[in-house]
Design a protein around this motif. Sequence first.
Motif, short mmCIF file in Angstrom:
data_model
loop_
_atom_site.label_atom_id
_atom_site.label_comp_id
_atom_site.label_asym_id
_atom_site.label_seq_id
_atom_site.Cartn_x
_atom_site.Cartn_y
_atom_site.Cartn_z
N UNK A 152 0.82 -1.22 0.00
CA UNK A 152 0.00 0.00 0.00
C UNK A 152 0.85 1.27 0.00
N UNK A 153 2.02 1.18 -0.63
CA UNK A 153 2.89 2.35 -0.72
C UNK A 153 3.65 2.67 0.55
N UNK A 154 3.43 1.89 1.59
CA UNK A 154 4.09 2.15 2.88
C UNK A 154 5.35 1.29 2.95
N UNK A 155 6.43 1.87 2.53
CA UNK A 155 7.70 1.15 2.47
C UNK A 155 8.78 1.87 3.26
N UNK A 156 9.71 1.11 3.77
CA UNK A 156 10.91 1.70 4.36
C UNK A 156 12.11 1.08 3.65
N UNK A 157 13.26 1.65 3.89
CA UNK A 157 14.46 1.20 3.18
C UNK A 157 14.75 -0.28 3.41
N UNK A 158 14.59 -0.75 4.62
CA UNK A 158 14.89 -2.15 4.91
C UNK A 158 13.98 -3.09 4.12
N UNK A 159 12.71 -2.75 4.03
CA UNK A 159 11.76 -3.58 3.28
C UNK A 159 12.10 -3.60 1.81
N UNK A 160 12.39 -2.43 1.25
CA UNK A 160 12.74 -2.35 -0.18
C UNK A 160 13.99 -3.19 -0.45
N UNK A 161 15.01 -3.04 0.35
CA UNK A 161 16.24 -3.80 0.14
C UNK A 161 15.99 -5.31 0.26
N UNK A 162 15.18 -5.71 1.23
CA UNK A 162 14.89 -7.13 1.39
C UNK A 162 14.12 -7.67 0.19
N UNK A 163 13.15 -6.93 -0.30
CA UNK A 163 12.34 -7.41 -1.40
C UNK A 163 13.05 -7.33 -2.76
N UNK A 164 14.11 -6.59 -2.84
CA UNK A 164 14.92 -6.55 -4.07
C UNK A 164 15.95 -7.67 -4.10
N UNK A 165 15.93 -8.50 -3.10
CA UNK A 165 16.92 -9.58 -2.98
C UNK A 165 17.00 -10.44 -4.23
N UNK A 166 15.91 -10.64 -4.92
CA UNK A 166 15.90 -11.48 -6.13
C UNK A 166 16.20 -10.73 -7.41
N UNK A 167 16.61 -9.47 -7.31
CA UNK A 167 16.95 -8.66 -8.48
C UNK A 167 18.40 -8.20 -8.35
N UNK A 168 19.21 -8.58 -9.32
CA UNK A 168 20.63 -8.25 -9.27
C UNK A 168 20.95 -7.06 -10.17
N UNK A 169 21.66 -6.11 -9.59
CA UNK A 169 22.21 -4.99 -10.35
C UNK A 169 23.72 -5.03 -10.15
N UNK A 170 24.44 -5.06 -11.23
CA UNK A 170 25.89 -5.13 -11.13
C UNK A 170 26.56 -3.77 -11.21
#
Length: 164
Positions: free
Chosen positions: A118-136
């Motif tokens: 619902x748009x309520x995100x914090x940095x820790x949540x975003x970083x955790x949920x990006x775990x399956x996306x790799x940026x080199x």
Amino acid sequence: MTEVSMTVNGRAITGQVEDRMLLVQFLRDQLGLTGTHVGCDTSQCGACVIHVDGHAVKSCTLLAVQASGSEILTIEGLANGQELHPVQAAFRQHHGLQCGFCTPGMIMTAVDMIARHDGKLDEATVREELDGNICRCTGYHNIVKAILSAAETMGGTPERIAAE
């Protein structure tokens, strides 16, 4: 060969596929939607993330025949022919990309993430949920900043997020 029918970026699509063809191959090779990238072929990098029936899915993990009857949204359909989607605009504004290879998957993951929270995100949540996306390239700092900015801009309501 098997006939598949699905809606891709708002258009009804029918095609013939081999039973073992991955959805990412169908999108890229038969439909010419090359914004969905193939980075690893093993479901590790997230470059192939699209939305299937409203949820982020790695399209290298799904056969095209499994997606028959589904509603598919790719990066090409995200803005729906209009100005940039708010997440795309935030990535641009906050320099959330460098080479751009991972960007479509990151953006599609972010849109799903914002909707689910619902748009309520914090940095820790975003970083955790990006775990399956790799940026080199970027180190993720600007990607996270862009996602948090987009979540704030979109107002945090699922209805508003879906309308964007």
